[in-house]
Motif scaffolding. Structure first.
Motif, PDB file in Angstrom:
ATOM      1  N   UNK A  96       0.883   4.107  -2.862  1.00  0.00           N
ATOM      2  CA  UNK A  96       0.659   5.536  -2.596  1.00  0.00           C
ATOM      3  C   UNK A  96       1.861   6.367  -3.064  1.00  0.00           C
ATOM      4  N   UNK A  97       3.043   5.806  -2.870  1.00  0.00           N
ATOM      5  CA  UNK A  97       4.253   6.493  -3.341  1.00  0.00           C
ATOM      6  C   UNK A  97       4.226   6.655  -4.863  1.00  0.00           C
ATOM      7  N   UNK A 126       8.433  18.488  -1.555  1.00  0.00           N
ATOM      8  CA  UNK A 126       9.039  18.329  -2.879  1.00  0.00           C
ATOM      9  C   UNK A 126       9.431  19.693  -3.433  1.00  0.00           C
ATOM     10  N   UNK A 172       5.791  -6.322 -12.833  1.00  0.00           N
ATOM     11  CA  UNK A 172       5.395  -7.333 -13.814  1.00  0.00           C
ATOM     12  C   UNK A 172       6.394  -8.491 -13.859  1.00  0.00           C
ATOM     13  N   UNK A 174       6.336   4.779 -13.169  1.00  0.00           N
ATOM     14  CA  UNK A 174       6.421   3.965 -14.380  1.00  0.00           C
ATOM     15  C   UNK A 174       7.445   2.839 -14.225  1.00  0.00           C
ATOM     16  N   UNK A 175       8.507   3.098 -13.475  1.00  0.00           N
ATOM     17  CA  UNK A 175       9.551   2.071 -13.337  1.00  0.00           C
ATOM     18  C   UNK A 175       9.031   0.871 -12.527  1.00  0.00           C
ATOM     19  N   UNK A 188       1.760   9.310  -5.866  1.00  0.00           N
ATOM     20  CA  UNK A 188       2.320  10.626  -5.542  1.00  0.00           C
ATOM     21  C   UNK A 188       3.380  11.032  -6.571  1.00  0.00           C
ATOM     22  N   UNK A 189       4.326  10.124  -6.851  1.00  0.00           N
ATOM     23  CA  UNK A 189       5.389  10.467  -7.797  1.00  0.00           C
ATOM     24  C   UNK A 189       4.834  10.597  -9.218  1.00  0.00           C
ATOM     25  N   UNK A 214       0.843  -1.205   0.000  1.00  0.00           N
ATOM     26  CA  UNK A 214       0.000   0.000   0.000  1.00  0.00           C
ATOM     27  C   UNK A 214       0.877   1.253   0.000  1.00  0.00           C
ATOM     28  N   UNK A 215       1.917   1.213   0.820  1.00  0.00           N
ATOM     29  CA  UNK A 215       2.822   2.377   0.872  1.00  0.00           C
ATOM     30  C   UNK A 215       3.475   2.603  -0.490  1.00  0.00           C
ATOM     31  N   UNK A 231       2.514  11.280   3.279  1.00  0.00           N
ATOM     32  CA  UNK A 231       2.509  11.734   1.894  1.00  0.00           C
ATOM     33  C   UNK A 231       2.201  13.223   1.792  1.00  0.00           C
ATOM     34  N   UNK A 285      10.025   3.226 -19.412  1.00  0.00           N
ATOM     35  CA  UNK A 285      10.726   3.054 -18.135  1.00  0.00           C
ATOM     36  C   UNK A 285      11.615   1.818 -18.212  1.00  0.00           C
TER      37      UNK A 285
END
Lengths: 495, 128
Positions: A32-33, B17, A59, A51-52, A36-37, A28-29, B10, B75
């Protein structure tokens, strides 16, 4: 067979009431990260965690873990955390509509996800990827609030459907120690849920008029039963099992376990799977989509799209490049992901029936669905070859991206990012591993198909196998051609 | 509770940021930077980036420090870093290697002899 849950330490951790949560919270963290990014970080996909992590690492690890251990990603799925909240808010308790209780929605969701992935270049857009994650949370929450069972996991979730299919090749499966214990079980807590987190039986007290005088109702300390409505002693397959282990925790007899088995054992087990078209085409379709997904990344796809646009006379309409690309891709996906698999498998089943003279004995559905399990190994080979390629060549890219993320927030403990970390990947070795994955998948599929043919057609097994073996061979050869092409990641062509 | 803590964390991060620097509007007298590739069209393998630096009225600028970063739009691909080329008549020939076919995003940073900095991003399709 070893019950993994009875192993020291790992068994205690997995069976612990918060065992699943311990896996879900980190996921979950991370989710959420990524959101956010994705929304606030650099729009460059190669430098953004949103995306990375999903398109490179998630995958790649998902298919590896599915094949080597089991459905651990559904076990740790963070989307089910708000689902739990939704379940508490839910007042209706209605079941999912009967008409939709199959895999057709999952198949549609998978096709939609793969189509959007190619059309909108999700792999190139951190923000769009973040929206996909948000959509996952929202869909899971809404469906869980509206219906009684885990409708999202069982009937809709495309990732779950992928995990269900390839976990059938996993070396573990839920089962029971003693089937006789289940026969005499009154509460069937593995299905219905337990009133208590402890393995004890609480029985309602019934008065003389038949009405309960003291009822034990589910509460916060209880353990839910199987969300996808699987009854532990009847489980023959990993299909629909999210490995949440609620059945294990709920069982008052400590009779449910997670047992080791030969990898893919259920693929050759008669009656392990329902003989349904929806289920079969989920499995068969995923194998074809494995090829399509990889085909979307090589140069010939662009020539095909361009030819399709010309053939359909779309250029004259003056539509945008994105619209033209969408129509071309939709045609390719409908052809390669729906029409072609249906046409080829119906043809193979018809040919097998004719060759073995079982047309009157076996229905077309029986002949087709019986061979669906044979498409699991070859499909797994396609996905493994594709996803492991990205994982292999991009494994270290997460490190500098995370360092850059921290520096963006004035956190310098990991130092300056080294964008060239890990050096250049050995593409020859990657190609060799991809070929091994394809050949391994083909051999596995051929082995499964031959055992199914022997079971179905006995002396005529060679003739019954022949159409399926040719189809599998054709798929493998197409796979070798696709993965032998140079990869070319491109966005919209026709702007 | 963990969810709540995460959301709070967050929110804190959002506040932390560093804001992206605003995209400067080029002044009419700002130096010009153009990119050409050799070979053209770009194909996988060794190549050169021809970066031309001129003043607003077309006079070549020599002696600038050039750095180039090439990212694929997918990516999971390592970037290609290059730079440090000598110039002739304002043209800097930067050795480069396209490691894979597809869409690339090339970011060129030029620090001029007078200390001014130009950053330009160019999208390129590379054939495999």
């Amino acid at each position: 067979m070893i019950d993994v849950l009875r192993l020291p330490l790992i068994g205690r951790i997995l069976k612990h009431r918060r065992g699943r949560l311990a896996l879900q919270v980190p996921f979950l963290l991370i989710a959420l990260l990524l959101i956010y990014d994705g929304f606030t970080g650099t729009p460059l996909a190669a430098q953004n965690l949103a995306t990375i992590v999903p398109w490179v690492h998630f995958r790649g690890f998902a298919i590896l873990v599915l094949l080597l251990a089991g459905n651990l990603f559904c076990m740790g799925c963070p989307f089910t955390l708000p689902r739990t909240l939704a379940k508490r808010l839910s007042l209706s308790g209605r079941r999912f509509p009967r008409l939709l209780r199959g895999k057709w929605l999952s198949i549609g969701a998978l096709l939609l996800l793969f189509f959007l992935y190619e059309w909108l270049d999700l792999w190139a857009s951190p923000a769009l990827t973040a929206w996909v994650i948000v959509a996952y949370f929202a869909a899971s929450f809404v469906l869980e609030a509206a219906f009684s069972e885990s409708a999202f996991c069982k009937y809709v979730c495309p990732l779950g459907a992928f995990n269900f299919v390839y976990s059938t090749a996993a070396p573990t499966r839920i089962g029971v120690h003693d089937a006789d214990v289940c026969k005499s079980c009154v509460g069937r807590e593995c299905l219905n849920g337990s009133y208590s987190p402890q393995p004890i039986i609480l029985i309602d007290q019934i008065g003389v008029d038949g009405a309960p005088t003291k009822a034990h109702i589910h509460n916060k300390t209880g353990v839910p039963g199987c969300g996808t409505l699987l009854f532990a002693p009847q489980i023959q397959s990993n299909l629909d099992c999210t490995l949440c282990l609620d059945c294990v925790r709920a069982c008052p007899h400590d009779n449910v376990g997670l047992f080791t088995r030969a990898p893919g054992a259920e693929l050759t087990q008669p009656d392990a799977w329902h003989k349904r078209y929806d289920l079969s085409f989920l499995i068969i379709g995923l194998a074809f989509m494995g090829l399509l997904n990889a085909f979307g990344m090589i140069p010939p796809v662009y020539a095909l799209m361009s030819d399709l646009i010309d053939a359909l006379g779309l250029r004259a309409l003056g539509w945008s490049g994105l619209a033209l690309e969408g129509i071309a891709l939709l045609t390719i996906f409908a052809g390669g992901g729906v029409v072609l698999p249906a046409l080829l498998t119906f043809s193979a089943a018809s040919a097998a029936r004719a060759l073995t003279r079982t047309t009157h004995r076996d229905s077309l559905r029986a002949a087709l669905t019986a061979f669906a399990p044979a498409f699991v190994p070859i499909g797994a080979g396609f996905w493994l070859a594709h996803y492991s390629f990205h994982l292999w060549i991009g494994f270290f890219t997460i490190v500098p991206a995370f360092q850059a993320f921290l520096l963006d927030h004035r956190i310098g403990i990991l130092g300056q990012p080294n964008w060239l970390l890990g050096g250049e990947p050995n593409l020859t070795l990657v190609g060799l591993l991809q070929t091994l994955a394809l050949l391994g998948g083909f051999i596995g599929s051929l082995s499964v198909a031959s055992r199914i043919a022997l079971r179905l057609y006995r002396r005529g097994s060679f003739l019954g196998l022949l159409p399926w073996a040719l189809l599998l061979l054709a798929l493998m050869l197409v796979g070798l051609w696709v993965f032998g092409q140079p990869m070319e990641m491109r966005g919209a062509l026709f702007d | 509770m963990p969810t709540l803590l995460t959301l709070l964390l967050l929110l804190t991060l959002v506040g932390c940021r560093e804001p992206a620097p605003p995209t400067p509007t080029p002044a009419p007298d700002a130096p010009r930077l153009r990119l050409a590739v050799d070979p053209d069209p770009a194909a996988v393998g060794d190549a050169a980036l021809l970066i031309t630096l001129t003043t607003f009225d077309g006079q070549p600028i020599d002696g600038a420090q050039i750095t180039v970063r090439g990212d694929m739009n997918h990516a999971g691909m390592q970037p290609v870093l290059s730079g440090g080329a000598e110039s002739e008549n304002g043209v800097y020939r930067v050795p480069f290697r396209w490691t894979m076919g597809g869409d690339w995003i090339v970011t060129i940073t030029a620090v001029l002899p007078d200390g001014r900095q130009i950053v330009k991003t160019v999208d390129l399709a590379v054939r495999s």
